[in-house]
Design a protein around this motif. Structure first.
Motif, PDB file in Angstrom:
ATOM      1  N   CYS A   1      -6.452   1.259  -0.194  1.00 24.22           N
ATOM      2  CA  CYS A   1      -5.467   0.739   0.566  1.00 24.22           C
ATOM      3  C   CYS A   1      -5.900   0.557   2.004  1.00 24.22           C
ATOM      4  CB  CYS A   1      -3.973   1.226   0.501  1.00 24.22           C
ATOM      5  SG  CYS A   1      -3.232   1.202  -1.220  1.00 24.22           S
TER       6      CYS A   1
ATOM      7  N   SER B   1       0.668  -1.102  -0.052  1.00 22.03           N
ATOM      8  CA  SER B   1      -0.112   0.007  -0.006  1.00 22.03           C
ATOM      9  C   SER B   1       0.881   1.064   0.083  1.00 22.03           C
ATOM     10  CB  SER B   1      -0.950  -0.011   1.242  1.00 22.03           C
ATOM     11  OG  SER B   1      -0.288   0.083   2.507  1.00 22.03           O
TER      12      SER B   1
ATOM     13  N   CYS C   1      -3.669   6.468   0.334  1.00 19.80           N
ATOM     14  CA  CYS C   1      -4.392   5.623  -0.456  1.00 19.80           C
ATOM     15  C   CYS C   1      -5.864   5.178   0.014  1.00 19.80           C
ATOM     16  CB  CYS C   1      -3.478   4.428  -1.055  1.00 19.80           C
ATOM     17  SG  CYS C   1      -4.530   3.283  -2.129  1.00 19.80           S
TER      18      CYS C   1
END
Length: 88
Positions: A14, A7, A11
């Motif tokens: 993520c 990740s 994000c």
């Protein structure tokens, strides 16, 4: 069983997958989260792909199909059961 989640910071996909993985109860696994911005080889490999979920099989990483961001925790469990079973 060990899973690796590649990740990167900030994000949302993520973060969403990590949150769902932390809620999975039907399957026992250890989760290692790897920030791709900390190693150039991870960044090169996954900069356009995160989140990437892999199974660690004695040091060999086997990428798993990406679950839909809209998948529920139950659907994620089903996906993991399918791809982490000995027959797959």
């Amino acid at each position: 069983m060990q899973l690796i989640l590649y990740s990167k910071p900030s994000c949302h996909l993520c973060e969403g997958l990590l949150e769902k993985l932390q809620q999975v109860k039907a399957i026992a696994f250890e989760l290692e989260v790897r920030d791709i911005t900390t190693r150039p080889e991870w960044f090169e490999a996954y900069q356009y792909e995160v989140p990437v979920l892999c199974q660690n099989l004695s040091g060999v990483e086997k990428p798993l199909p990406r679950p839909s961001p809209r998948a529920s925790v139950q659907q994620l469990e089903q996906l993991l059961q399918k791809y982490l079973s000995p027959e797959s």
